[in-house]
Design a protein around this motif. Structure first.
Motif, PDB file in Angstrom:
ATOM      1  N   ASP A  52       0.795  -1.236   0.000  1.00 24.75           N
ATOM      2  CA  ASP A  52       0.000   0.000   0.000  1.00 24.75           C
ATOM      3  C   ASP A  52       0.826   1.284   0.000  1.00 24.75           C
ATOM      4  O   ASP A  52       0.355   2.313  -0.483  1.00 24.75           O
ATOM      5  N   ARG A  76       2.076   9.290   0.498  1.00 26.42           N
ATOM      6  CA  ARG A  76       1.211   8.764  -0.560  1.00 26.42           C
ATOM      7  C   ARG A  76       0.979   7.269  -0.327  1.00 26.42           C
ATOM      8  O   ARG A  76       1.920   6.514  -0.148  1.00 26.42           O
ATOM      9  N   TYR A  78      -2.062   3.769  -1.183  1.00 25.14           N
ATOM     10  CA  TYR A  78      -3.277   3.207  -1.775  1.00 25.14           C
ATOM     11  C   TYR A  78      -3.785   2.149  -0.801  1.00 25.14           C
ATOM     12  O   TYR A  78      -3.235   1.046  -0.734  1.00 25.14           O
ATOM     13  N   ARG A  83      -6.541   1.623  -6.113  1.00 27.39           N
ATOM     14  CA  ARG A  83      -6.310   3.025  -6.471  1.00 27.39           C
ATOM     15  C   ARG A  83      -7.535   3.899  -6.217  1.00 27.39           C
ATOM     16  O   ARG A  83      -7.445   5.119  -6.198  1.00 27.39           O
ATOM     17  N   LYS A  86      -7.037   6.029  -2.953  1.00 27.50           N
ATOM     18  CA  LYS A  86      -5.781   6.781  -2.965  1.00 27.50           C
ATOM     19  C   LYS A  86      -5.778   7.801  -1.837  1.00 27.50           C
ATOM     20  O   LYS A  86      -6.773   8.471  -1.575  1.00 27.50           O
ATOM     21  N   SER A  87      -4.637   7.915  -1.162  1.00 24.02           N
ATOM     22  CA  SER A  87      -4.501   8.875  -0.056  1.00 24.02           C
ATOM     23  C   SER A  87      -3.209   9.655  -0.229  1.00 24.02           C
ATOM     24  O   SER A  87      -2.126   9.073  -0.336  1.00 24.02           O
ATOM     25  N   TYR A  88      -3.348  10.967  -0.283  1.00 22.74           N
ATOM     26  CA  TYR A  88      -2.180  11.859  -0.277  1.00 22.74           C
ATOM     27  C   TYR A  88      -2.405  12.897   0.810  1.00 22.74           C
ATOM     28  O   TYR A  88      -3.375  13.650   0.757  1.00 22.74           O
TER      29      TYR A  88
END
Length: 203
Positions: A52, A76, A78, A83, A86-88
């Motif tokens: 991840d 960053r 996943y 996807r 998604k995490s930023y």
């Protein structure tokens, strides 16, 4: 919570063979530490959760010193290898010591979340409790944000994927952190080829 914020408390299984001192060291270097496995060099962050984790960087000129309060991390990921999850995020470090590691997240100049991992030494290793608060704690928009906007933007499927990720990530410490910590004198690049076994070299 009474003011509309969401509180998540996750009690992890004991991390066997891992001490709070090891965790304090890890969170000090995990943004810059490299690990060599069978002649290949990887970011330590990617080894922590290979499926991840995508990338981690720190917004600071001097990367030779451990993380300290006030540093900003760009993270960053996943969650669930998906996807769609998604995490930023940009995390501001609030605490890093042998008792806890804590970060906060800002949105539009407001503090929107706090995540804290608390460490308690046990006979077998370390117990970790993660406490996360999502929402606005203070300010004029607190009621509107927490009670009306927050329920609309929180994705429960994403939340479930993040919780599963959190369990896996903390659990992975048992498999590499004691060996990594024992070789910390190697500096910026630590060789774990022997500890992770020939199978890793064949992948």
């Amino acid at each position: 919570m009474r003011d509309g914020r969401i509180m998540i408390e996750l009690h992890h299984n004991t991390i066997k063979g891992v001490t709070p001192e090891m965790l304090n060291w890890w969170f000090g270097v995990y943004a810059t530490q490299k690990i060599r496995i069978c002649e290949q060099v990887f970011d330590a962050y990617l080894i922590w959760h290979p499926q991840d984790n995508v990338g981690l960087s720190v917004s600071r000129g001097d990367l030779k010193e451990p993380l300290r309060v006030g540093d900003v991390l760009a993270v960053r990921r996943y969650f669930a290898r998906d996807r769609a999850f998604k995490s930023y995020e940009r995390f501001h470090v609030m605490q890093r010591d042998a008792e806890a590691f804590a970060v906060k997240v800002h949105r539009l100049g407001m503090q929107m979340a706090i995540a804290r991992w608390e460490f308690q030494a046990t006979q077998d290793g370390t117990d970790v409790v993660m406490r996360t608060e999502v929402g606005v704690e203070n300010g004029l928009v607190k009621v509107i944000m927490n009670n009306f906007i927050l329920p609309m933007v929180v994705d429960m499927k994403l939340l479930d994927a993040w919780l599963q990720y959190s369990v896996e990530e903390i659990g992975n410490f048992e498999f590499f952190l004691p060996a990594l910590y024992a070789k910390r004198d190697q500096g910026a690049v630590i060789d774990l080829s022997d500890e992770l076994g020939q199978r890793s070299c064949d992948l």
